[in-house]
Design a protein around this motif. Structure first.
Motif, PDB file in Angstrom:
ATOM      1  N   SER B  69      80.942 -51.040 -34.239  1.00  0.00           N
ATOM      2  CA  SER B  69      81.687 -50.304 -35.260  1.00  0.00           C
ATOM      3  C   SER B  69      80.995 -50.485 -36.605  1.00  0.00           C
ATOM      4  N   LEU B  70      81.562 -49.843 -37.625  1.00  0.00           N
ATOM      5  CA  LEU B  70      81.029 -49.978 -38.978  1.00  0.00           C
ATOM      6  C   LEU B  70      80.955 -51.443 -39.400  1.00  0.00           C
ATOM      7  N   SER B  71      81.895 -52.245 -38.897  1.00  0.00           N
ATOM      8  CA  SER B  71      81.902 -53.680 -39.242  1.00  0.00           C
ATOM      9  C   SER B  71      80.547 -54.314 -38.982  1.00  0.00           C
ATOM     10  N   ASP B  72      79.944 -53.937 -37.855  1.00  0.00           N
ATOM     11  CA  ASP B  72      78.670 -54.547 -37.492  1.00  0.00           C
ATOM     12  C   ASP B  72      77.591 -54.243 -38.521  1.00  0.00           C
ATOM     13  N   PHE B  73      77.669 -53.063 -39.084  1.00  0.00           N
ATOM     14  CA  PHE B  73      76.680 -52.699 -40.108  1.00  0.00           C
ATOM     15  C   PHE B  73      76.961 -53.455 -41.400  1.00  0.00           C
ATOM     16  N   VAL B  74      78.250 -53.489 -41.762  1.00  0.00           N
ATOM     17  CA  VAL B  74      78.627 -54.172 -43.007  1.00  0.00           C
ATOM     18  C   VAL B  74      78.330 -55.676 -42.906  1.00  0.00           C
ATOM     19  N   ASN B  75      78.625 -56.263 -41.753  1.00  0.00           N
ATOM     20  CA  ASN B  75      78.379 -57.702 -41.571  1.00  0.00           C
ATOM     21  C   ASN B  75      76.944 -58.031 -41.177  1.00  0.00           C
ATOM     22  N   LYS B  76      76.132 -57.001 -41.112  1.00  0.00           N
ATOM     23  CA  LYS B  76      74.717 -57.149 -40.781  1.00  0.00           C
ATOM     24  C   LYS B  76      74.476 -57.718 -39.375  1.00  0.00           C
ATOM     25  N   THR B  77      75.428 -57.521 -38.472  1.00  0.00           N
ATOM     26  CA  THR B  77      75.193 -57.897 -37.077  1.00  0.00           C
ATOM     27  C   THR B  77      74.113 -56.994 -36.499  1.00  0.00           C
ATOM     28  N   VAL B  78      74.074 -55.756 -37.019  1.00  0.00           N
ATOM     29  CA  VAL B  78      73.002 -54.839 -36.637  1.00  0.00           C
ATOM     30  C   VAL B  78      72.251 -54.466 -37.903  1.00  0.00           C
ATOM     31  N   SER B  79      71.002 -54.033 -37.743  1.00  0.00           N
ATOM     32  CA  SER B  79      70.240 -53.767 -38.966  1.00  0.00           C
ATOM     33  C   SER B  79      70.270 -52.302 -39.376  1.00  0.00           C
ATOM     34  N   THR B  80      70.509 -51.402 -38.423  1.00  0.00           N
ATOM     35  CA  THR B  80      70.581 -49.996 -38.824  1.00  0.00           C
ATOM     36  C   THR B  80      71.924 -49.407 -38.396  1.00  0.00           C
ATOM     37  N   LEU B  81      72.334 -48.383 -39.160  1.00  0.00           N
ATOM     38  CA  LEU B  81      73.608 -47.739 -38.861  1.00  0.00           C
ATOM     39  C   LEU B  81      73.556 -47.044 -37.500  1.00  0.00           C
ATOM     40  N   GLU B  82      72.376 -46.529 -37.139  1.00  0.00           N
ATOM     41  CA  GLU B  82      72.207 -45.855 -35.850  1.00  0.00           C
ATOM     42  C   GLU B  82      72.685 -46.721 -34.687  1.00  0.00           C
ATOM     43  N   GLU B  83      72.497 -48.010 -34.822  1.00  0.00           N
ATOM     44  CA  GLU B  83      72.860 -48.904 -33.718  1.00  0.00           C
ATOM     45  C   GLU B  83      74.361 -48.964 -33.467  1.00  0.00           C
ATOM     46  N   THR B  84      75.154 -48.480 -34.420  1.00  0.00           N
ATOM     47  CA  THR B  84      76.608 -48.524 -34.219  1.00  0.00           C
ATOM     48  C   THR B  84      77.140 -47.247 -33.572  1.00  0.00           C
ATOM     49  N   VAL B  85      76.243 -46.278 -33.362  1.00  0.00           N
ATOM     50  CA  VAL B  85      76.693 -44.984 -32.830  1.00  0.00           C
ATOM     51  C   VAL B  85      77.068 -45.079 -31.349  1.00  0.00           C
ATOM     52  N   LEU B  86      78.242 -44.554 -31.010  1.00  0.00           N
ATOM     53  CA  LEU B  86      78.710 -44.556 -29.617  1.00  0.00           C
ATOM     54  C   LEU B  86      78.616 -43.162 -29.037  1.00  0.00           C
ATOM     55  N   GLU B  87      78.295 -43.085 -27.749  1.00  0.00           N
ATOM     56  CA  GLU B  87      78.296 -41.772 -27.107  1.00  0.00           C
ATOM     57  C   GLU B  87      79.698 -41.418 -26.660  1.00  0.00           C
ATOM     58  N   MET B  88      80.001 -40.135 -26.733  1.00  0.00           N
ATOM     59  CA  MET B  88      81.329 -39.668 -26.331  1.00  0.00           C
ATOM     60  C   MET B  88      81.225 -38.954 -24.985  1.00  0.00           C
ATOM     61  N   PRO B  89      82.349 -38.840 -24.304  1.00  0.00           N
ATOM     62  CA  PRO B  89      82.331 -38.095 -23.035  1.00  0.00           C
ATOM     63  C   PRO B  89      81.945 -36.626 -23.221  1.00  0.00           C
ATOM     64  N   VAL B  90      82.106 -36.102 -24.426  1.00  0.00           N
ATOM     65  CA  VAL B  90      81.747 -34.700 -24.671  1.00  0.00           C
ATOM     66  C   VAL B  90      80.272 -34.627 -25.061  1.00  0.00           C
ATOM     67  N   HIS B  91      79.522 -33.733 -24.420  1.00  0.00           N
ATOM     68  CA  HIS B  91      78.103 -33.576 -24.717  1.00  0.00           C
ATOM     69  C   HIS B  91      77.902 -33.240 -26.196  1.00  0.00           C
ATOM     70  N   ASN B  92      76.905 -33.849 -26.829  1.00  0.00           N
ATOM     71  CA  ASN B  92      76.583 -33.582 -28.235  1.00  0.00           C
ATOM     72  C   ASN B  92      77.506 -34.267 -29.241  1.00  0.00           C
ATOM     73  N   LEU B  93      78.484 -35.016 -28.745  1.00  0.00           N
ATOM     74  CA  LEU B  93      79.440 -35.620 -29.669  1.00  0.00           C
ATOM     75  C   LEU B  93      79.257 -37.129 -29.716  1.00  0.00           C
ATOM     76  N   PHE B  94      79.249 -37.675 -30.934  1.00  0.00           N
ATOM     77  CA  PHE B  94      79.022 -39.110 -31.115  1.00  0.00           C
ATOM     78  C   PHE B  94      80.057 -39.675 -32.091  1.00  0.00           C
ATOM     79  N   LEU B  95      80.222 -40.989 -32.040  1.00  0.00           N
ATOM     80  CA  LEU B  95      81.234 -41.620 -32.891  1.00  0.00           C
ATOM     81  C   LEU B  95      80.721 -42.917 -33.486  1.00  0.00           C
ATOM     82  N   ILE B  96      81.028 -43.113 -34.757  1.00  0.00           N
ATOM     83  CA  ILE B  96      80.908 -44.463 -35.310  1.00  0.00           C
ATOM     84  C   ILE B  96      82.329 -44.911 -35.569  1.00  0.00           C
TER      85      ILE B  96
END
Ligand SMILES: Nc1ncnc2c1ncn2[C@@H]1O[C@H](COP(=O)(O)OP(=O)(O)OP(=O)(O)O)[C@@H](O)[C@H]1O
Ligand SMILES: [Mg+2]
Lengths: 209, 321
Positions: B69-96
């Protein structure tokens, strides 16, 4: 952007300087919808004091423009200060005498009532209504004077445009005869705030003659 | 996905912050359903739950425990925002997904926020929809500095309309400030403020008049930037008895009295079955694709894709927002 106080009455109501009384009335109603005390759309937007001022301005604009004498005076002042060009005022419909009721009453009145009041005090229209017969062209001139589009008549009366146009153009061959025509004429007359039977009988009389 | 769309997502995305008052006007409802419609039209679409502190988009979409989630980016658990992106069951749709913990983010530092906003604007998507928190908190308003566009959602009730006016005013003032911070306008803005101290806060429309008086050319340029904003209004949960013109009238009031352009892009009908789909955690538009409310959502989609907008010129031009 001009603040409301700097607008002239026409700008305030968002109408052209040659707007007919009916257009003035419709514009006022629309503005009233926007600003009146219980208007949902503008809820909380204005402090009560400002809302009162805006409504007072609208009322002032409305009562000035609905009365021929005060409107002429107001127009003259606009011409004098250069806001309005003189030629816009050279319009045929300036000699109407409409007594504006207080705007508060007016807003409660329906458009049709307002049309009636224009009809009853309009010399040109009265003159047509005083004749023994009425032609389609005359009906059209009344309608133009009132500023009601034919589409609106069609919508209100549910009579097809084709027939309404035929009536106004005196193209009797295009209109179904008898009871239909009479019904169409009555609906047309009523829609324009005229006496329905009078319109129907005088039009039919001319057609037979 | 066709090649046109592929190339589109290489450039700056269309970013649409979606805001509204408290009390559940339907920001999340619109975000998800419009997101799905965009994805289905072939646009690579990202939904960001920007309701900092009280996120719930993941639940509505049927992902009870998002891995990142966004928390990971804010807390620097991940280094890029892209890493928080989740795939959705709908094609072409993504979620942070939104920050899980209120402490993570509700008052996070200005520097961190700037970093997040910049990271969002650099993501490669066709459309990014930001589901904002209710109200006019700074953290909410700041998301509107990301693009030249924004969607406001209200319902036809006095409380909601009061809230939406407050929000729109705050956003507009924020946007004006942002524009005035562009280097070439700073000097002029200072002069105008000296002349008319309260204008920026209370009467943005007078401010513009003052600016134009002092410097017609620069004032005119500022006006052009302001008028290029694409603000849209949606009236949601409209019932049969409601006046269908309320949205149009609201936009008229805003245009006349704030000097701000905003376009009404449609009523979305109230439908009892929305509640049921939320409970079932399945998106409404997939379940009731042919209802009146679904048709209304298509209308809103049209209003969004019809115009054009890009990441704000002001953001690109200025380093500080
Ligand atoms: N068109 C609609 N018809 C019927 N119910 C609706 C409609 N839109 C939204 N709702 C209902 O309204 C409630 C609030 O919707 P939603 O969660 O999308 O609002 P929100 O603006 O995101 O609220 P919050 O500020 O709490 O995040 C939900 O329970 C949803 O079921
Ligand atoms: Mg929400």
């Amino acid at each position: 952007m001009k603040t409301l106080e700097k607008l002239n009455y026409y700008e305030l109501l968002e109408i052209a300087p040659h707007a007919s009384p009916l257009e003035v009335h419709q514009a006022y109603k629309e503005m009233y919808d926007l600003y009146h005390d219980d208007s949902l759309a503008s809820y909380s937007f204005f402090p009560p004091e400002e809302r009162r001022e805006i409504l007072a301005m609208l009322d002032e604009a409305y009562s000035t423009l609905m009365n021929v004498k005060t409107r002429a005076g107001y127009d003259r002042s606009l011409v004098e200060n250069g806001t309005l060009k003189t030629d816009v005022k050279d319009r045929p419909d300036m000699n109407r005498t409409v007594d504006a009721k207080s705007p508060a009453d007016q807003s409660a009145l329906s458009i049709r009532d307002n049309v009636k009041s224009v009809v009853s005090s309009h010399p040109g229209i009265q003159e047509i209504l005083a004749r023994e017969t009425i032609s389609g062209a005359e009906l059209k001139s009344i309608r133009d004077e009132l500023g009601i589009p034919l589409e609106e008549v069609a919508k209100t009366t549910k009579v097809r445009m084709l027939y309404l146009e035929a009536i106004e153009n005196d193209e009797f061959e295009k209109i179904p005869a008898g009871i239909f025509l009479k019904g169409f004429l009555k609906a047309y007359g009523q829609c324009m705030g005229l006496d329905a039977d009078t319109v129907a009988s005088r039009y039919l009389k001319r057609m037979k003659d | 996905m066709n090649s046109i769309n592929q190339s589109r997502s290489e450039c700056t995305p269309f970013i649409w912050p979606i805001g509204g008052g408290k009390g559940g006007t339907g920001k999340s409802f619109l975000t998800i359903n419009i997101g799905i419609l965009l994805a289905r039209q072939g646009y690579k679409t990202l939904l960001i739950d920007a309701d900092l502190g009280t996120p719930n988009l993941h639940t509505i979409i049927g992902l009870p425990n998002p891995k990142t989630s966004l928390s990971d980016f804010v807390n620097k658990t991940v280094s890029t925002l892209e890493e928080t992106v989740l795939e959705m069951p709908v094609h072409n749709l993504f979620l942070i997904s939104g920050a899980r913990n209120k402490l993570d983010i509700a008052n996070f530092a200005h520097e961190q926020k700037m970093k997040m906003l910049r990271a969002i604007s650099r993501l490669h998507y066709d459309y990014i929809l930001l589901d904002l928190g209710a109200g006019t908190a700074f953290n909410t308003i700041d998301f509107f500095t990301l693009s030249d566009s924004g969607i406001f959602v209200c319902i036809p009730e006095p409380t909601s309309i009061e809230n939406i006016y407050r929000l729109i005013r705050s956003v507009y003032i924020r946007k004006i400030r942002q524009v005035l911070q562009i280097n070439c306008f700073r000097n002029l803005a200072g002069q105008a403020e000296a002349q008319n101290r309260d204008a920026v806060i209370q009467h943005p429309e007078y401010l513009l008049t003052t600016l134009k008086q002092i410097d017609p050319e620069q004032g005119g340029n500022i006006e052009k930037i302001l008028q290029a904003f694409q603000f849209k209004l949606v009236v949601n949960q409209v019932r049969k008895r409601d006046n269908p013109r309320t949205g149009t009238l609201i936009c008229k009031i805003i245009e006349k009295h704030l000097g701000m352009r905003i376009q009404f892009i449609g009523n979305v009908g109230f439908d009892d079955r929305v509640h049921e789909t939320v409970c079932m955690k399945s998106p409404y538009i997939l379940k009731y694709a042919h209802s009146q409310t679904a048709l209304d959502l298509h209308g809103v989609l049209q209003g969004i894709t019809g115009g054009t907008n890009r990441q704000t010129a002001a953001l690109a031009a200025s380093t500080s927002i």
